[in-house]
Design an enzyme around this catalytic site. Structure first.
Site, PDB file in Angstrom:
ATOM      1  CB  SER A   2      44.470   3.778 -28.257  1.00 44.65           C
ATOM      2  OG  SER A   2      43.878   4.781 -29.166  1.00 44.65           O
ATOM      3  CE  LYS A  30      50.856   2.361 -29.098  1.00 48.81           C
ATOM      4  NZ  LYS A  30      50.358   2.739 -30.006  1.00 48.81           N
ATOM      5  CG  HIS A  33      46.905  -0.213 -28.008  1.00 47.51           C
ATOM      6  ND1 HIS A  33      47.836   0.274 -27.215  1.00 47.51           N
ATOM      7  CD2 HIS A  33      46.323   0.742 -28.632  1.00 47.51           C
ATOM      8  CE1 HIS A  33      47.725   1.521 -27.501  1.00 47.51           C
ATOM      9  NE2 HIS A  33      46.980   1.702 -28.495  1.00 47.51           N
TER      10      HIS A  33
END
Ligand code: PLP
Length: 400
Positions: A189, A248, A217
């Protein structure tokens, strides 16, 4: 009773207040800025409309009409809250549908959703391992994994970032542990680099270790259809415990674990953060489910993101910036020291680009940086515009 003069709580509060004030006085404080509005790839802060380059909404799905409509319908059907914890009165049909959707998207038997990605890591790691076990973590893993390891009371071992020889040494050192769990981020990250999944899978199999991967991610980001790290490497079914967040790429909130039905059932009955904390609200659940459907029905979001990542990274490298080993929408622009990172953020925001810095000790000394996120919401024209601004400011500040 008067507090002691050496009161640790008072000292900690005082020290933080002084640190924050010092940065604010220099007008270099950019945390906690309130968005007044956002539209597409833009955000308005303090009356200034800027291009958003700090968002985790990788696929640009915030505000997607199908997702918004699903959330509104869920409020009409089930209201804004729940009747408590999932295991008692809090489960709705929507929760079941979301968990089935995540399982099918990730190619597993089942899934469980919890109230955030942070809580999911904390709950899963601390539920599955205990005294006598060892949990083995990449040094750059997310804080929520580290906290889960600390909470578990298992032996907590770390290996050098993405270093397979070091992982092998650690696995050998703990060969006699009752059970072994290796945990890694799929995409790291702070640096935006990708984990060496094929070698980790081989090492885990060789040493009889379980493998858990955090896809915060990589979901919607990696792989031709955005299914994540396994699709990226073409090794579907290699991970035992697949973790991800719904905050996200997925424009909602929550976290999930996808895996075998019995693993999921174990978490649903034993994970304290699931058993003792209320269900996710219906609107967020419905929004999350609709988001997975949008990713499947509209493949161009993933394609556009991947094109944008390539264009942005190439543009920065050509201009002489150090972006480490990033291959993803998380793009570090290394400035070296804190002062230049802060100065670049200030100038970028004044020039209409919303970016933020990451400073030591969040990252190793000497690697202070801007952490810039490119998304599918950006047009190539907007990215080109940002590249020109970042280049000009990088020259002024002396980063390139
Ligand atoms: C953001 C993040 C989390 C936490 O997810 P939330 O849903 O925001 O709590 C966990 N792991 C990684 C790697 C993350 O980047």
């Amino acid at each position: 009773m008067a507090k002691q003069t050496n009161d640790g709580i008072a000292r900690r509060i005082q020290e933080m207040a002084e640190r924050v004030k010092a940065v604010q006085e220099q007008e270099l404080y950019f945390y906690l800025q309130a968005a007044e509005a956002w539209d597409g790839a833009h955000v308005t802060v303090n009356g200034r409309r800027m291009l958003q380059f700090a968002s985790y909404g990788y696929l640009g799905l915030l505000g997607h009409p199908k997702i918004n409509a699903a959330a509104k319908k869920a409020i009409n059907d089930f209201s804004s809250g729940t009747h408590g914890v999932r295991i008692l009165a809090g489960t709705t049909l929507l929760h079941e549908e979301l968990e089935a959707k995540i399982a099918s998207f990730k190619g597993t038997e089942a899934s469980i959703v919890l109230s955030s990605g942070y809580v999911t890591n904390l709950a899963t790691v601390s539920t599955l391992i205990s005294k006598g076990d060892v949990v083995i973590s990449d040094k750059l893993n997310h804080a929520s994994i580290v906290d889960g390891c600390l909470l578990s009371r298992a032996k907590f071992a770390r290996f050098r970032h993405n270093d397979m020889a070091d992982l092998e040494r650690v696995l050998e050192r703990y060969a006699s542990a009752a059970s072994k769990l290796v945990v890694v981020d799929a995409v790291f990250s702070m640096d935006g680099d990708i984990v060496n999944l094929p070698d980790i899978v081989a090492l885990c199999r060789q040493h009889g270790a379980w493998l858990m991967v955090d896809e915060a991610h990589s979901l919607g980001v990696l792989g031709e259809t955005g299914r994540g790290i396994e699709e990226h490497f073409g090794i579907e079914g290699a991970i035992d415990i697949k973790m991800g967040t719904l905050s996200k790429t997925i424009p909602s909130v929550g976290g999930y674990i996808a895996g075998d039905a019995e693993l999921v059932s174990c978490l649903k009955h034993a994970a304290r953060a699931f058993v003792f904390s209320a269900a996710l609200p219906p609107a967020q659940v419905a929004a999350a489910k609709a988001s997975f459907e949008v990713i499947e029905e509209e493949p161009w979001h993933v394609q556009r993101l991947q094109r944008n990542v390539e264009f942005f990274l190439d543009g920065l490298k050509t201009r002489g910036f150090n972006t480490m080993n990033s291959q993803t929408p998380i793009v570090p622009i290394i400035t070296g020291d804190d002062a230049r990172a802060m100065q670049m953020v200030k100038m970028c925001q004044e020039a209409g680009i919303f970016v933020l810095y990451v400073l030591h000790p969040a990252v190793p000394l000497g690697t202070s940086r801007l952490r810039v996120n490119v998304t599918a919401a950006h047009t190539q024209k907007e990215i080109a515009q940002a590249l020109d601004i970042i280049e000009r400011i990088g020259q002024v500040v002396g980063v390139i």
